[in-house]
Design a protein around this motif. Structure first.
Motif, short mmCIF file in Angstrom:
data_model
loop_
_atom_site.label_atom_id
_atom_site.label_comp_id
_atom_site.label_asym_id
_atom_site.label_seq_id
_atom_site.Cartn_x
_atom_site.Cartn_y
_atom_site.Cartn_z
N UNK A 190 -12.62 -9.17 7.53
CA UNK A 190 -11.22 -9.25 7.93
C UNK A 190 -10.32 -8.42 7.02
N UNK A 191 -10.45 -8.61 5.72
CA UNK A 191 -9.60 -7.88 4.79
C UNK A 191 -9.84 -6.37 4.89
N UNK A 192 -11.11 -6.01 4.97
CA UNK A 192 -11.46 -4.58 5.09
C UNK A 192 -10.92 -4.01 6.40
N UNK A 193 -11.05 -4.78 7.48
CA UNK A 193 -10.55 -4.30 8.77
C UNK A 193 -9.04 -4.06 8.72
N UNK A 194 -8.28 -5.02 8.22
CA UNK A 194 -6.83 -4.87 8.19
C UNK A 194 -6.42 -3.66 7.36
N UNK A 195 -7.06 -3.47 6.23
CA UNK A 195 -6.75 -2.31 5.38
C UNK A 195 -7.12 -1.00 6.09
N UNK A 196 -8.29 -0.97 6.71
CA UNK A 196 -8.73 0.24 7.41
C UNK A 196 -7.88 0.53 8.64
N UNK A 197 -7.48 -0.52 9.36
CA UNK A 197 -6.64 -0.33 10.54
C UNK A 197 -5.29 0.27 10.15
N UNK A 198 -4.69 -0.27 9.10
CA UNK A 198 -3.41 0.26 8.65
C UNK A 198 -3.56 1.71 8.20
N UNK A 199 -4.63 2.00 7.47
CA UNK A 199 -4.86 3.37 7.00
C UNK A 199 -5.08 4.34 8.15
N UNK A 200 -5.66 3.84 9.25
CA UNK A 200 -5.91 4.70 10.42
C UNK A 200 -4.64 4.98 11.21
#
Length: 273
Positions: free
Chosen positions: A108-118
């Motif tokens: 979850x944490x990785x996804x949210x960070x990666x989604x924002x970065x994308x």
């Protein structure tokens, strides 16, 4: 998200929110449609994250998800599509709509960070209710992602403030009880529901589920702050495919032409109303 809805309010019109399923029927075609949506008139873009059990979605989007998974869709691949889209468009808000299982598997944490970065601006996670918001809300907030909630006709006065308190970006009003793309709400039902929700929130309000035609989109834009169109676009795409389920040369054009018609209706809705 807030800037886009504020700009539309200054223009005196509602938003057209369009939905496409990532990788449907293949990555190249869905990316071409995604890139063409802003010019065709989409104000906010929802990208469906393919999942094997999309329980809020009707048969059309279920079939789209299966086509996308067959084409190799993954959550990481969807984020890659957003990054490519952002290379040519930094302004159009992008919302990922999907289910919790792929996010949980990704982390979850990785996804949210990666989604924002994308370049993702917001999330609609259909099967995470406010009671379970701590599963994702802290990570989304830390990444600067809006968490957009669904409000249904069955959401009562006692529950409504709780749902809305956990919402940011905009409120997605599910205009029918049921799954996507099966039927449409009446104008009378919508006219009664929208003021009830507005009493509890100052967030923009978009109406979805059952908005299929330019006329229905215009009506939603008159009553609320935006119209969400998904199944109708997915159906147009599906009807354009060849016998093997592959895109034809005019698949993208057919979908984008439909968006242009919807956008024209939404942009003229309040002048006509």
């Amino acid at each position: 998200m807030a800037a886009r809805f504020a700009a539309l309010q200054r223009e005196g019109r509602g938003a057209l929110v369009t939905y496409l399923q990532a990788y449907d029927p293949d990555r190249e075609t869905s990316l071409a449609i995604l890139r063409g949506l802003p010019e065709a008139g989409a104000d906010v873009i929802e990208i469906g994250v393919p999942f094997t059990d999309p329980m809020a979605d009707g048969p059309s989007i279920q079939r789209a998800a299966l086509r996308a998974l067959k084409a190799g869709a993954t959550l990481a691949g969807v984020l890659g599509m957003v990054r490519e889209f952002r290379a040519g468009d930094a302004a159009t808000p992008v919302v990922l709509m999907g289910y919790y299982n792929p996010i949980f598997a990704y982390g979850v944490a990785r996804f949210c960070a990666d989604a924002a970065a994308a370049g993702v601006d917001g999330l609609i996670v259909v099967d995470v209710p406010p009671e379970e918001a701590d599963e994702i809300e802290p990570h989304a907030k830390a990444a600067g992602l809006d968490l957009i909630r669904l409000v249904a006709p069955t959401t009562d006065e006692a529950r409504l403030p709780r749902v809305l308190a956990a919402t940011s970006g905009f409120v997605y009003y599910v205009s029918i009880t049921g799954i996507t793309g099966t039927r449409s709400a009446t104008r009378e039902a919508l006219a009664a529901a929208i003021p009830r929700i507005r009493r509890h929130t100052g967030l923009p309000l978009a109406i979805g589920f059952g908005i299929r035609t330019p006329q229905q989109a215009a009506e939603a834009a008159r009553l609320a702050d935006g119209a969400v169109v998904g199944t109708a676009l997915v159906d147009t795409l599906a009807a354009s495919l060849d016998e093997q389920g592959r895109a034809r040369p005019d698949t993208s054009r057919q979908v984008l032409d439909q968006v242009r018609g919807l956008a024209l209706a939404v942009r003229g809705a309040r002048q006509a109303g």
